[in-house]
Design an enzyme around this catalytic site. Structure first.
Site, short mmCIF file in Angstrom:
data_model
loop_
_atom_site.label_atom_id
_atom_site.label_comp_id
_atom_site.label_asym_id
_atom_site.label_seq_id
_atom_site.Cartn_x
_atom_site.Cartn_y
_atom_site.Cartn_z
N THR A 130 7.54 27.30 -21.69
CA THR A 130 7.29 26.90 -20.29
C THR A 130 7.47 25.40 -20.08
O THR A 130 8.12 24.98 -19.12
CB THR A 130 5.85 27.31 -19.88
OG1 THR A 130 5.70 28.71 -20.12
CG2 THR A 130 5.59 27.01 -18.42
N ILE B 56 0.86 -1.19 0.00
CA ILE B 56 0.00 0.00 0.00
C ILE B 56 0.89 1.23 0.00
O ILE B 56 1.53 1.55 1.01
CB ILE B 56 -0.95 0.02 1.22
CG1 ILE B 56 -1.78 -1.27 1.28
CG2 ILE B 56 -1.86 1.25 1.17
CD1 ILE B 56 -2.77 -1.32 2.44
N ALA C 211 7.24 0.52 5.57
CA ALA C 211 7.26 -0.91 5.21
C ALA C 211 7.87 -1.12 3.82
O ALA C 211 8.57 -2.12 3.59
CB ALA C 211 5.84 -1.46 5.26
N ASP C 212 7.63 -0.18 2.90
CA ASP C 212 8.18 -0.35 1.54
C ASP C 212 9.70 -0.23 1.53
O ASP C 212 10.39 -0.96 0.80
CB ASP C 212 7.53 0.64 0.56
CG ASP C 212 7.59 2.10 1.00
OD1 ASP C 212 8.05 2.39 2.13
OD2 ASP C 212 7.19 2.97 0.19
N LEU C 213 10.23 0.67 2.38
CA LEU C 213 11.69 0.82 2.43
C LEU C 213 12.32 -0.42 3.07
O LEU C 213 13.37 -0.91 2.62
CB LEU C 213 12.07 2.08 3.21
CG LEU C 213 11.46 3.39 2.69
CD1 LEU C 213 12.02 4.59 3.45
CD2 LEU C 213 11.73 3.54 1.20
N ASP D 211 14.40 4.08 -5.34
CA ASP D 211 12.99 3.80 -5.64
C ASP D 211 12.32 5.08 -6.15
O ASP D 211 12.17 6.05 -5.42
CB ASP D 211 12.30 3.29 -4.36
CG ASP D 211 10.90 2.74 -4.64
OD1 ASP D 211 10.26 3.14 -5.64
OD2 ASP D 211 10.44 1.90 -3.84
N1 LIG Z 1 5.96 -1.12 -15.38
C1 LIG Z 1 5.68 0.18 -15.47
N2 LIG Z 1 5.95 0.86 -16.59
C2 LIG Z 1 5.68 2.15 -16.69
N3 LIG Z 1 5.15 2.89 -15.73
C3 LIG Z 1 4.84 2.28 -14.60
C4 LIG Z 1 5.10 0.90 -14.40
N4 LIG Z 1 4.74 0.58 -13.15
C5 LIG Z 1 4.26 1.71 -12.61
N5 LIG Z 1 4.30 2.73 -13.47
C6 LIG Z 1 3.89 4.12 -13.21
O1 LIG Z 1 4.94 4.73 -12.54
C7 LIG Z 1 4.48 5.51 -11.45
C8 LIG Z 1 5.24 5.12 -10.22
O2 LIG Z 1 4.79 3.86 -9.80
P1 LIG Z 1 5.35 3.16 -8.52
O3 LIG Z 1 4.50 2.00 -8.17
O4 LIG Z 1 6.77 2.92 -8.68
O5 LIG Z 1 5.24 4.24 -7.44
P2 LIG Z 1 3.98 4.90 -6.84
O6 LIG Z 1 2.85 3.95 -6.88
O7 LIG Z 1 3.89 6.26 -7.41
O8 LIG Z 1 4.55 5.09 -5.43
P3 LIG Z 1 4.02 4.59 -4.09
O9 LIG Z 1 4.57 3.21 -3.92
O10 LIG Z 1 4.59 5.59 -3.16
O11 LIG Z 1 2.52 4.63 -4.23
C9 LIG Z 1 3.00 5.28 -11.35
O12 LIG Z 1 2.35 6.46 -11.74
C10 LIG Z 1 2.69 4.15 -12.29
O13 LIG Z 1 1.52 4.41 -13.05
C1 LIG Z 2 9.09 7.51 2.36
C2 LIG Z 2 7.82 6.83 1.91
C3 LIG Z 2 6.72 7.84 1.68
C4 LIG Z 2 8.11 6.10 0.59
O1 LIG Z 2 6.99 5.43 0.16
C5 LIG Z 2 7.37 5.77 2.96
O2 LIG Z 2 8.32 4.79 3.10
C6 LIG Z 2 7.09 6.37 4.32
O3 LIG Z 2 6.10 7.03 4.51
N1 LIG Z 2 8.00 6.13 5.30
C7 LIG Z 2 7.88 6.56 6.66
C8 LIG Z 2 9.08 7.33 7.11
C9 LIG Z 2 10.37 6.54 7.09
O4 LIG Z 2 10.52 5.56 6.36
O5 LIG Z 2 11.29 6.93 7.82
#
Ligand SMILES: Nc1ncnc2c1ncn2[C@@H]1O[C@H](COP(=O)(O)OP(=O)(O)OP(=O)(O)O)[C@@H](O)[C@H]1O
Ligand SMILES: CC(C)(CO)[C@@H](O)C(=O)NCCC(=O)O
Ligand SMILES: [K+]
Length: 254
Positions: A184, A7, A108-110, A129
């Site tokens: 721009t 998430i 959690a993602d990190l 990332d």
């Molecule tokens: N395989 C892919 N090819 C091209 N674009 C992609 C792909 N996967 C995701 N994207 C696009 O890249 C953007 C970043 O996606 P990613 O999942 O990496 O991060 P996020 O969803 O923006 O971040 P978070 O995990 O913080 O929600 C998104 O807008 C997504 O639509």
């Molecule tokens: C840095 C993000 C927004 C990246 O998705 C996420 O990992 C987050 O909200 N982390 C909490 C703060 C931290 O990781 O120290």
């Protein structure tokens, strides 16, 4: 089959892992206006289209950096009981011995990126990332987190610039040929995109210098693809690294 759920602030990503690969990946917007039944509806359509049978699932692991969405998505996966459903929280991160970070603060993602990259490389490494945030997560040769850097993601930066100004529009994220534009859109592309190329190059160099040794550099996040001029920096690009890390957490905890 294993389900890993990430998430994030932009998307909820659900990966279905079977026969040694991510067989299906469902991406839904992270929208606090959507309730569990709406997410469930989308999930059911996806399951039907892809022919996925939920009874084949051994475990579900969920990592969230959007606390308010966590209970909503948990409700969708309500049928998975304790033992099957693993939530990545501070307590769990503490068990993973990730080094000197605060497991109750770290996203959690990190954490997943760190576990994922060490599982993949078995040596010191940096994960870049390209998501809502642009993050740099480093692990040492023991797989412990050395440190993290968090910057605005490129799309986040662009939207923020546009919304904080009267005359600047939202623009396509494309790298322009030159560092100076003649209108721009070109000017914003130059400042943001060329600027981010420099940001990432500088951060990777600086982090490498601070870490010492020869860390691998792995890029993830959908927006990594648009940074062609950076690709020589990366040993590998792996869009599923966060999901892989979540899955690897299950093996580490077993
Ligand atoms: N395989 C892919 N090819 C091209 N674009 C992609 C792909 N996967 C995701 N994207 C696009 O890249 C953007 C970043 O996606 P990613 O999942 O990496 O991060 P996020 O969803 O923006 O971040 P978070 O995990 O913080 O929600 C998104 O807008 C997504 O639509
Ligand atoms: C840095 C993000 C927004 C990246 O998705 C996420 O990992 C987050 O909200 N982390 C909490 C703060 C931290 O990781 O120290
Ligand atoms: K916030």
């Amino acid at each position: 089959m294993i389900i890993a759920i990430d998430i994030g602030n932009t998307d909820v990503v659900i990966g279905f892992y079977e026969k040694e690969e991510w067989r299906h990946i469902l991406r839904m917007p992270s929208n606090l206006e959507m309730d569990a039944s709406e997410y469930e509806k989308r999930l059911r359509v996806f399951l039907l289209e892809e022919g996925i049978e939920l009874f084949e699932i051994e475990k579900v692991i969920l990592g969230s950096v959007v606390p308010d969405l966590t209970p909503v998505i948990l409700e969708v996966f309500d049928q998975f009981k304790e033992g099957q459903m693993v939530l990545v929280d501070g307590e769990l991160l503490q068990k993973l011995s990730l080094g000197r970070i605060n497991p109750y603060e770290l996203g959690a993602d990190l954490a997943a990126n760190a576990v994922g990259v060490f599982t993949m490389c078995q040596q010191s490494a940096i994960v870049v990332d390209f998501g809502t945030a642009l993050t740099f997560t480093s692990v040492n040769n023991q797989g412990e987190i050395v440190g993290v850097a968090i910057a605005p993601g490129v799309q986040t930066a662009m939207k923020s610039l546009s919304s904080n100004t009267a005359k600047l529009p939202e623009i396509p994220l494309k790298i322009p040929a030159k560092a100076l534009g003649n209108n721009t859109v070109e000017a914003m592309q130059a400042g943001i995109m060329q600027g981010y190329v420099g940001l990432v190059r500088h951060m990777v160099a600086q982090v490498k210098a601070e870490m010492g040794g020869q860390p691998k550099v792995i890029a993830t996040g959908g927006l990594s693809f648009i940074f062609e001029p950076l690709h020589d920096l990366f040993d590998e690009m792996d869009v599923n690294l966060t999901l892989d890390g979540l899955r690897a957490m299950l093996s580490k905890l077993a």
